[in-house]
Motif scaffolding. Structure first.
Motif, PDB file in Angstrom:
ATOM      1  N   VAL A   1       6.404 -14.547  -5.768  1.00 34.48           N
ATOM      2  CA  VAL A   1       5.278 -13.926  -6.277  1.00 34.48           C
ATOM      3  C   VAL A   1       4.664 -14.785  -7.699  1.00 34.48           C
ATOM      4  O   VAL A   1       5.467 -14.159  -8.692  1.00 34.48           O
ATOM      5  N   GLN A   2       3.868 -15.537  -7.570  1.00 37.63           N
ATOM      6  CA  GLN A   2       3.692 -16.118  -9.028  1.00 37.63           C
ATOM      7  C   GLN A   2       2.048 -16.455  -8.854  1.00 37.63           C
ATOM      8  O   GLN A   2       1.410 -17.232  -8.371  1.00 37.63           O
ATOM      9  N   PRO A   3       1.364 -15.719  -9.833  1.00 36.68           N
ATOM     10  CA  PRO A   3       1.542 -14.301 -10.446  1.00 36.68           C
ATOM     11  C   PRO A   3       1.387 -13.236  -9.707  1.00 36.68           C
ATOM     12  O   PRO A   3       0.728 -13.466  -8.681  1.00 36.68           O
ATOM     13  N   PRO A   4       1.948 -12.243  -9.764  1.00 30.87           N
ATOM     14  CA  PRO A   4       1.741 -11.002  -9.046  1.00 30.87           C
ATOM     15  C   PRO A   4       0.309 -10.222  -9.192  1.00 30.87           C
ATOM     16  O   PRO A   4      -0.266 -10.429 -10.189  1.00 30.87           O
ATOM     17  N   TYR A   5      -0.265  -9.887  -8.193  1.00 29.43           N
ATOM     18  CA  TYR A   5      -1.548  -9.141  -8.179  1.00 29.43           C
ATOM     19  C   TYR A   5      -1.517  -7.905  -8.572  1.00 29.43           C
ATOM     20  O   TYR A   5      -2.447  -7.368  -9.280  1.00 29.43           O
ATOM     21  N   GLU A   6      -0.576  -7.170  -8.187  1.00 29.57           N
ATOM     22  CA  GLU A   6      -0.576  -5.700  -8.209  1.00 29.57           C
ATOM     23  C   GLU A   6       0.869  -5.195  -8.978  1.00 29.57           C
ATOM     24  O   GLU A   6       1.948  -6.105  -8.642  1.00 29.57           O
ATOM     25  N   TRP A   7       0.634  -4.328  -9.967  1.00 26.61           N
ATOM     26  CA  TRP A   7       1.803  -3.944 -10.499  1.00 26.61           C
ATOM     27  C   TRP A   7       2.340  -2.476 -10.612  1.00 26.61           C
ATOM     28  O   TRP A   7       1.397  -1.754 -10.262  1.00 26.61           O
ATOM     29  N   ILE A   8       3.501  -2.127 -10.673  1.00 28.77           N
ATOM     30  CA  ILE A   8       3.980  -0.848 -10.548  1.00 28.77           C
ATOM     31  C   ILE A   8       4.664  -0.617 -12.087  1.00 28.77           C
ATOM     32  O   ILE A   8       5.729  -1.530 -12.213  1.00 28.77           O
ATOM     33  N   ASP A   9       4.418   0.255 -12.608  1.00 31.65           N
ATOM     34  CA  ASP A   9       5.100   0.588 -13.789  1.00 31.65           C
ATOM     35  C   ASP A   9       6.572   1.610 -13.619  1.00 31.65           C
ATOM     36  O   ASP A   9       5.994   2.802 -13.021  1.00 31.65           O
ATOM     37  N   PRO A  10       7.556   1.107 -13.757  1.00 27.67           N
ATOM     38  CA  PRO A  10       8.767   2.167 -13.300  1.00 27.67           C
ATOM     39  C   PRO A  10       8.922   3.293 -14.217  1.00 27.67           C
ATOM     40  O   PRO A  10       9.628   4.274 -13.819  1.00 27.67           O
ATOM     41  N   ASN A  11       8.039   3.198 -15.218  1.00 31.12           N
ATOM     42  CA  ASN A  11       8.307   4.620 -16.186  1.00 31.12           C
ATOM     43  C   ASN A  11       7.490   5.513 -15.574  1.00 31.12           C
ATOM     44  O   ASN A  11       7.533   6.671 -15.936  1.00 31.12           O
ATOM     45  N   ASN A  12       6.477   5.377 -14.633  1.00 29.73           N
ATOM     46  CA  ASN A  12       5.732   6.226 -13.975  1.00 29.73           C
ATOM     47  C   ASN A  12       6.175   6.680 -12.454  1.00 29.73           C
ATOM     48  O   ASN A  12       5.690   7.405 -11.848  1.00 29.73           O
ATOM     49  N   VAL A  13       7.627   6.280 -12.147  1.00 30.41           N
ATOM     50  CA  VAL A  13       8.288   6.586 -10.881  1.00 30.41           C
ATOM     51  C   VAL A  13       9.013   7.566 -11.095  1.00 30.41           C
ATOM     52  O   VAL A  13       9.946   7.904 -11.756  1.00 30.41           O
TER      53      VAL A  13
ATOM     54  N   ALA B   1       3.961  -0.035  -2.000  1.00 33.53           N
ATOM     55  CA  ALA B   1       2.760  -0.575  -2.727  1.00 33.53           C
ATOM     56  C   ALA B   1       1.942  -1.532  -1.741  1.00 33.53           C
ATOM     57  O   ALA B   1       0.695  -1.569  -1.657  1.00 33.53           O
ATOM     58  N   SER B   2       2.507  -2.291  -0.754  1.00 29.06           N
ATOM     59  CA  SER B   2       1.826  -3.193  -0.254  1.00 29.06           C
ATOM     60  C   SER B   2       1.170  -2.390   0.963  1.00 29.06           C
ATOM     61  O   SER B   2       0.232  -2.964   1.393  1.00 29.06           O
ATOM     62  N   ILE B   3       1.681  -1.452   1.697  1.00 25.59           N
ATOM     63  CA  ILE B   3       0.893  -0.671   2.451  1.00 25.59           C
ATOM     64  C   ILE B   3      -0.388  -0.180   1.661  1.00 25.59           C
ATOM     65  O   ILE B   3      -1.216  -0.143   2.283  1.00 25.59           O
ATOM     66  N   ILE B   4      -0.130   0.633   0.635  1.00 27.31           N
ATOM     67  CA  ILE B   4      -1.311   1.258  -0.083  1.00 27.31           C
ATOM     68  C   ILE B   4      -2.505   0.005  -0.379  1.00 27.31           C
ATOM     69  O   ILE B   4      -3.575   0.500  -0.369  1.00 27.31           O
ATOM     70  N   TRP B   5      -2.011  -0.966  -1.024  1.00 25.79           N
ATOM     71  CA  TRP B   5      -3.051  -2.064  -1.646  1.00 25.79           C
ATOM     72  C   TRP B   5      -3.268  -2.945  -0.556  1.00 25.79           C
ATOM     73  O   TRP B   5      -4.154  -3.917  -1.039  1.00 25.79           O
TER      74      TRP B   5
ATOM     75  N   LYS C   1       5.786  13.913  -7.478  1.00 32.83           N
ATOM     76  CA  LYS C   1       5.110  12.938  -6.614  1.00 32.83           C
ATOM     77  C   LYS C   1       4.792  11.556  -7.758  1.00 32.83           C
ATOM     78  O   LYS C   1       4.760  11.942  -8.787  1.00 32.83           O
ATOM     79  N   THR C   2       4.870  10.445  -7.207  1.00 32.32           N
ATOM     80  CA  THR C   2       4.584   9.318  -7.918  1.00 32.32           C
ATOM     81  C   THR C   2       3.257   8.837  -7.238  1.00 32.32           C
ATOM     82  O   THR C   2       2.937   8.732  -6.205  1.00 32.32           O
ATOM     83  N   ASP C   3       2.423   8.425  -8.417  1.00 31.44           N
ATOM     84  CA  ASP C   3       0.932   8.212  -8.237  1.00 31.44           C
ATOM     85  C   ASP C   3       1.250   6.458  -7.989  1.00 31.44           C
ATOM     86  O   ASP C   3       1.609   5.715  -8.919  1.00 31.44           O
ATOM     87  N   ILE C   4       0.956   5.989  -6.822  1.00 29.98           N
ATOM     88  CA  ILE C   4       0.942   4.451  -6.564  1.00 29.98           C
ATOM     89  C   ILE C   4      -0.494   4.241  -6.131  1.00 29.98           C
ATOM     90  O   ILE C   4      -0.936   4.566  -4.756  1.00 29.98           O
ATOM     91  N   GLY C   5      -1.435   3.696  -6.734  1.00 28.39           N
ATOM     92  CA  GLY C   5      -2.553   3.312  -6.305  1.00 28.39           C
ATOM     93  C   GLY C   5      -3.689   4.492  -5.887  1.00 28.39           C
ATOM     94  O   GLY C   5      -4.321   4.325  -4.991  1.00 28.39           O
ATOM     95  N   GLY C   6      -3.641   5.450  -6.690  1.00 27.78           N
ATOM     96  CA  GLY C   6      -4.098   6.474  -6.277  1.00 27.78           C
ATOM     97  C   GLY C   6      -3.585   7.537  -5.242  1.00 27.78           C
ATOM     98  O   GLY C   6      -3.977   8.589  -4.792  1.00 27.78           O
ATOM     99  N   VAL C   7      -2.440   7.217  -4.416  1.00 30.38           N
ATOM    100  CA  VAL C   7      -1.735   7.909  -3.493  1.00 30.38           C
ATOM    101  C   VAL C   7      -0.483   8.682  -3.825  1.00 30.38           C
ATOM    102  O   VAL C   7       0.152   7.983  -4.784  1.00 30.38           O
TER     103      VAL C   7
ATOM    104  N   PHE D   1      -1.896   8.026   3.913  1.00 29.66           N
ATOM    105  CA  PHE D   1      -2.724   7.043   3.712  1.00 29.66           C
ATOM    106  C   PHE D   1      -3.753   6.815   4.812  1.00 29.66           C
ATOM    107  O   PHE D   1      -3.359   6.505   5.497  1.00 29.66           O
ATOM    108  N   CYS D   2      -5.108   6.781   4.467  1.00 32.09           N
ATOM    109  CA  CYS D   2      -5.951   6.633   5.683  1.00 32.09           C
ATOM    110  C   CYS D   2      -5.661   7.296   6.694  1.00 32.09           C
ATOM    111  O   CYS D   2      -5.957   6.711   7.884  1.00 32.09           O
ATOM    112  N   GLY D   3      -5.349   8.547   6.546  1.00 33.46           N
ATOM    113  CA  GLY D   3      -4.866   9.309   7.689  1.00 33.46           C
ATOM    114  C   GLY D   3      -3.678   9.089   8.478  1.00 33.46           C
ATOM    115  O   GLY D   3      -3.419   9.545   9.692  1.00 33.46           O
ATOM    116  N   ILE D   4      -2.967   8.203   7.931  1.00 36.10           N
ATOM    117  CA  ILE D   4      -1.616   8.049   8.715  1.00 36.10           C
ATOM    118  C   ILE D   4      -0.339   8.497   7.706  1.00 36.10           C
ATOM    119  O   ILE D   4      -0.694   8.166   6.389  1.00 36.10           O
TER     120      ILE D   4
END
Lengths: 271, 186
Positions: A74-86, A258-262, A207-213, A236-239
């Motif tokens: 992954v160079q560069p990554p498109y989406e980021w997760i901040d572990p401080n918010n987990v 995150a890959s499922i959500i994004w 709960k942890t917010d990942i991409g609004g989910v 997510f999306c009814g699933i």
């Protein structure tokens, strides 16, 4: 002529059009960022092509190879997760949970990959799968339970990604450990997912917010009889999704979620 | 088993072709019939009839798209059974679809015998749909051929329900104009 005549007339439509609508992949919605990432995507494809040509990834004999992009550095990554918010919740207890469907009251049908995609509207396979995990050959089918009136009561799909598999399809123990290593992803619209229930400390469920989910993350510390386990539950999306990871790093679990959500396989966890 | 192999078995009058076809497509056909008929027994009858019809028609037919070929038969039978049943038994989805497509009729005078056979309508609609962009074409087919709900289409293709509705509304309007130009007169 009325609407029903037109609806009936549709029965005589060209078979090519029927087949096209049956097999058409989900349409990607054009978005603002498409052009922006086009060049980066081309680079990733180039890197993937080189990696393949070097036969970099050693896939055990008999296992299905994942699409190469899931292994692409992954160079560069498109989406980021901040572990401080987990927020992790401690799993206190694991309770086995199963439902028996009486064949006199229910019908069970085997769904293949096409049926699953048609029902869920997409391929449920996460776009990010940690390196050196391989999909089970049973990932592309599931047993759906119908009521006699045709209503679906159980639509759960289970996908396993582990380091290896035995002849019977069960995951192999990982190296010298006494447990398997990998991730199980379960999905369901009706909500009848779990084969296990994870009892969390009820006072402080966060709960942890990942991409609004809102994702409910659980952790069970390793013990003499049980390996380290992470769980993730979210809708997510009814699933409804339920992810169980054994002997995996938290960052890998987060990337999978995150890959499922994004809908993106290029995920990074910030340091 | 590949479709061409099943078709070859039909041509060789190998009865196991029916079992293979049912195993491969029985569930999908059942779903199509079920959405139209809203009755499990009728849907099962429809699938059985489809298998027999396929046996009777292959050969001489040699379908390139076996599922589409059988699905056409299944859908046709399903509407036949729908006629046999009382209107009360029709599913809400079919009533809704019927109402939506009524908007495509150039001169919506009800209960007048139509000169155009269903087959001709099918050819006309095929011509119209073939001229649509792929995205519109697929969404129209999912709605009016596979009888998918708006919600299902929205989820399947990751677009909002309102966008699906708007798109279908515009396609229906274009179809109405197309039918008028083609001289569909009541």
């Amino acid at each position: 002529m009325n609407g029903k005549d037109l609806l009936r007339g549709m029965s005589f439509i060209d078979e090519k059009l029927i087949a096209e609508a049956d097999t058409a992949a989900p349409i990607k919605v054009k978005n603002f960022f498409l052009k922006k990432y086009l060049v980066a995507a081309a680079c990733l494809v180039f890197i993937a092509a080189i990696a393949i040509s070097l036969n970099k990834f050693d896939i055990p004999h008999g296992f299905q190879k994942l699409p190469e992009h899931t292994y692409t550095p992954v160079q560069p990554p498109y989406e980021w997760i901040d572990p401080n918010n987990v927020a992790l919740n401690e799993i206190k207890e694991i309770v086995e949970y199963s439902v028996y469907y009486d064949p006199d009251l229910y019908d069970i049908h085997m769904w293949n990959a096409d049926d699953i995609i048609r029902y869920y509207g997409k391929d449920l396979t996460p776009l990010y799968i940690p390196a050196f995990l391989y999909p089970s050959r049973y990932n592309k089918s599931t047993k759906a339970v119908y009521e006699k009136n045709g209503e679906i009561v159980s639509d759960s799909v289970t996908m396993k990604f582990y380091t290896g598999y035995n002849e019977d399809g069960s995951p192999k123990l990982f190296q010298n450990s006494s447990s398997v290593k990998g991730i199980t992803v379960q999905a369901s619209k009706t909500g009848t997912i779990a084969s296990y229930r994870y009892v969390l400390s009820m006072n402080k469920v966060k709960k942890t917010d990942i991409g609004g989910v809102q994702v409910l993350l659980g952790k069970k510390a390793p013990s003499a009889n049980f390996p380290q386990m992470y769980t993730a539950e979210f809708a997510f999306c009814g699933i409804n999704y339920n992810i169980t990871a054994l002997q995996m790093e938290l960052s890998e679990v987060l990337k999978t979620v995150a890959s499922i959500i994004w809908s993106d396989g290029n995920i990074a966890v910030t340091e | 088993m590949e479709d061409c192999e099943i078709v070859r078995m039909f041509w060789n009058r190998d009865e196991t072709a029916i079992a293979y076809a049912e195993s491969k497509y029985g569930t999908k056909l059942g779903v199509i019939a079920m959405r139209i008929l809203n009755n499990r027994e009728d849907a099962a009858e429809c699938v059985n009839d489809t298998m027999l019809k396929a046996w009777d028609t292959i050969p001489p037919q040699k379908p390139v798209y076996l599922f589409a070929y059988m699905a056409k038969i299944c859908r046709y039978f399903a509407f036949g059974i729908l006629d046999r049943n009382s209107a009360q038994k029709r599913s809400a989805e079919i009533i809704e679809l019927t109402n939506e497509l009524s908007q495509c009729i150039p001169d919506p005078i009800s209960e007048i015998e139509c000169d155009i056979e269903s087959r001709e309508i099918g050819h006309l609609i095929s011509t119209f749909i073939s001229g649509l962009p792929k995205e519109k074409r697929i969404i129209f087919m999912r709605r009016y051929w596979y009888t998918d709900s708006i919600c299902s289409i929205s989820e399947r293709y990751g677009i909002s329900e309102s966008k699906v509705k708007t798109m279908l509304f515009r396609i229906r309007k274009d179809l109405k104009d197309f039918l008028r130009k083609e001289g569909v007169v009541l």
